[in-house]
Design a protein around this motif. Sequence first.
Motif, PDB file in Angstrom:
ATOM      1  N   MET A   1       0.864  -1.210   0.012  1.00 10.47           N
ATOM      2  CA  MET A   1       0.016  -0.007  -0.021  1.00 10.47           C
ATOM      3  C   MET A   1       0.933   1.285   0.039  1.00 10.47           C
ATOM      4  O   MET A   1       1.895   1.146   0.472  1.00 10.47           O
ATOM      5  N   ARG A   5      -1.521   7.024   0.998  1.00  8.99           N
ATOM      6  CA  ARG A   5      -3.014   7.029   0.727  1.00  8.99           C
ATOM      7  C   ARG A   5      -3.026   5.876  -0.344  1.00  8.99           C
ATOM      8  O   ARG A   5      -2.165   5.834  -1.245  1.00  8.99           O
ATOM      9  N   SER A   6      -4.303   5.269  -0.377  1.00  7.40           N
ATOM     10  CA  SER A   6      -4.603   4.262  -1.335  1.00  7.40           C
ATOM     11  C   SER A   6      -5.588   4.984  -2.213  1.00  7.40           C
ATOM     12  O   SER A   6      -5.748   4.428  -3.187  1.00  7.40           O
ATOM     13  N   HIS A   7      -6.191   5.981  -1.683  1.00  7.94           N
ATOM     14  CA  HIS A   7      -7.524   6.612  -2.299  1.00  7.94           C
ATOM     15  C   HIS A   7      -7.536   8.029  -1.961  1.00  7.94           C
ATOM     16  O   HIS A   7      -7.039   8.485  -0.866  1.00  7.94           O
ATOM     17  N   LEU A  12     -14.049   6.954  -2.487  1.00  6.59           N
ATOM     18  CA  LEU A  12     -14.709   5.609  -1.871  1.00  6.59           C
ATOM     19  C   LEU A  12     -16.412   5.779  -2.019  1.00  6.59           C
ATOM     20  O   LEU A  12     -17.103   6.628  -1.849  1.00  6.59           O
ATOM     21  N   ASN A  16     -16.504  -0.298  -2.533  1.00  9.97           N
ATOM     22  CA  ASN A  16     -15.225  -0.524  -1.583  1.00  9.97           C
ATOM     23  C   ASN A  16     -15.687  -0.892  -0.111  1.00  9.97           C
ATOM     24  O   ASN A  16     -14.589  -1.314   0.186  1.00  9.97           O
ATOM     25  N   GLU A  19     -13.182  -3.196   1.872  1.00  9.41           N
ATOM     26  CA  GLU A  19     -11.775  -3.238   1.711  1.00  9.41           C
ATOM     27  C   GLU A  19     -11.030  -2.346   2.814  1.00  9.41           C
ATOM     28  O   GLU A  19     -11.561  -1.548   3.429  1.00  9.41           O
ATOM     29  N   THR A  20      -9.723  -2.829   2.991  1.00 16.41           N
ATOM     30  CA  THR A  20      -8.967  -1.936   3.737  1.00 16.41           C
ATOM     31  C   THR A  20      -8.155  -0.910   3.056  1.00 16.41           C
ATOM     32  O   THR A  20      -7.650  -1.089   1.957  1.00 16.41           O
ATOM     33  N   VAL A  21      -8.386   0.306   3.405  1.00 14.10           N
ATOM     34  CA  VAL A  21      -7.865   1.284   2.652  1.00 14.10           C
ATOM     35  C   VAL A  21      -7.056   2.230   3.378  1.00 14.10           C
ATOM     36  O   VAL A  21      -6.979   2.457   4.768  1.00 14.10           O
ATOM     37  N   ARG A  22      -6.272   3.300   3.059  1.00 19.19           N
ATOM     38  CA  ARG A  22      -5.474   4.332   3.517  1.00 19.19           C
ATOM     39  C   ARG A  22      -5.765   5.458   2.828  1.00 19.19           C
ATOM     40  O   ARG A  22      -5.878   5.883   1.595  1.00 19.19           O
ATOM     41  N   ASP A  74      -5.730   4.318   8.676  1.00 22.15           N
ATOM     42  CA  ASP A  74      -6.028   3.052   7.797  1.00 22.15           C
ATOM     43  C   ASP A  74      -7.333   2.551   8.686  1.00 22.15           C
ATOM     44  O   ASP A  74      -7.461   2.809   9.520  1.00 22.15           O
ATOM     45  N   VAL A  96     -15.590   4.986   6.923  1.00 17.80           N
ATOM     46  CA  VAL A  96     -14.212   4.108   7.190  1.00 17.80           C
ATOM     47  C   VAL A  96     -14.004   3.968   8.794  1.00 17.80           C
ATOM     48  O   VAL A  96     -13.883   4.896   9.547  1.00 17.80           O
TER      49      VAL A  96
END
Length: 592
Positions: A1, A5-7, A12, A16, A19-22, A74, A96
């Motif tokens: 990752m 950030r992932s997004h 989002l 999504n 999902e695990t996101v940052r 996260d 989140v």
Amino acid sequence: MHRYRSHTCADLTKANVGETVRLAGWVHRVRDHGGVLFVDLRDHYGVTQVLCDPDSPVFSEMEKVRSEWCIRVDGVVKARDESLVNPKIPTGEIEVFVRDLEVLGPAGELPLQVFGDQEYPEETRLKYRYLDLRRETMQEKMTLRSDVVASIRRRMWDSGFREYQTPIITASSPEGARDFLVPSRLHPGKFYALPQAPQQFKQLLMVSGFDRYFQIAPCFRDEDPRADRSPTDFYQLDVEMSFVEQEDVFATMEPVLKGLFEEFGGGRSVDQDWPRIPYAEAALKYGTDKPDLRNPIEMQIVSEHFAGSGFAIFAKLLEQDGTQVRAIPAPTGGSRKFCDRMNAWAQAQGLPGMGYIFWREVDQGLVEGAGPLAKNIGPERTEAIREQLGLKAGDAAFFLAGKPSEFEAVAGRARAEIGRELGLIDESRFAFAWIVDFPLYEKDAETGEIDFEHNPFSMPQGGMEALEGDPLSVKGYQYDLACNGYELVSGAIRNHKPEVMLKAFELAGYGEDEVKARFGGLYTAFQYGAPPHGGCALGIDRTVMLLAEEENLREVVLFPMNQRAEDLMMGAPSEPTSDQLMELRLRVLPPE
């Protein structure tokens, strides 16, 4: 990752969920709902709601977070309950749940709040501009500015233009304002100037054979500040074309600007017919060379109705050469209350007042003029004025008298104020007009000397022959584009003939030696096959101001100066050090 950030905070959706996101951004606001922390996390793209409860391993750290801290979280994307969905934002269906937190940049006590619509003094906003710019409205306006510039570039390329960059450090040039001078270290006692505009360089590009030039150019002018003008620097779309006449420039620029205003005008209509209005006609009808044509009021000369009349002030004034009486119609303004209010407005402008007549219906549909002026000049003259102006019962007219040059500007402001007060201005459209046939010269009221009225590099209408007569009668191939009361574009067909250039400058008090010394590059270039050419410049800041429905340039400029030409954030202007002055061989005189 990814490290941060992932997004983005606008990415989002329900797709999504699970999902695990940052995410990374700024804490917009924190809400504590019975031990459950809800944090609106914001970045440039949008807002995502994140939550943290005592089950989260970082709950205690999240409790310390405050507004405008920059953090990374996260977490797992969860769907909101149907009753909690926020349809106003793209991420309104999800939230989140935070599993990890990193504080990237804590924030101290804020001098202004980013969340909410609180009003702050401009000095505070400019000193802490980086915080002011975080606010949603400012992000939107600066994004608009960027998008407008990108659209202009695309449209100019599509019109066959190429973009070229011209120098920033150059020689002083008379462009109608004071230069910002730059001392030369290598040539003590000599100075460069920051360009008021790329005027000479873009003309030299035409002599060099580059047929269609444009540039989003920074310009520097040491001017007194106004709401629609920067006191130091601004950006313009600078344009020049070879082998063109005035109408060619209009035909090129109109589609670009129509498309731009249709794209970013927020649904407001764009007039398709852009009239050509001579400068003298604009001054007469509107009291300005940048008329707001959304206002239907047109002024008229009514001197004949007051000459020899019982209103002695106007009658005696008209016995002097060069004087006139001008009427400002006020449809639907026919009440004493409104007329008195406008009279008070005129007094606030420094005038003794404005004469007025208002018309009312009396027995059997007869229309009668009322007010002090009507009593003094009598019913026949009053009726003649009404017929000339095309007014009816319930309307009014205001009157100013004297030499037009002395009252025209305030008459223009009065026209605008009357239009606003009576609700006559159509706010749902952009109304453009080309103002043409500007006088090339003007006479200084104090010294009586002749100087350039507008751009000194413009071709006089009639060429050399026109310059042999009265300079004040010479018109130039100069033009401005007005929109909704603002000047957006200014330009001209250039004077590309050396002998005509010398004569034009001679009439403004510049001898041949001075012309060659100050404009030697341009003058010499014209000896080697200069093509006929012309162009214009569009004010970027003012254009964005109009599109954003603002009345102050500082609202659409990232880091503007204040009204005193000071940068409160960076501390400019500042005093130079002794070493800097020594190196430049300069000495600063104390203020008087």
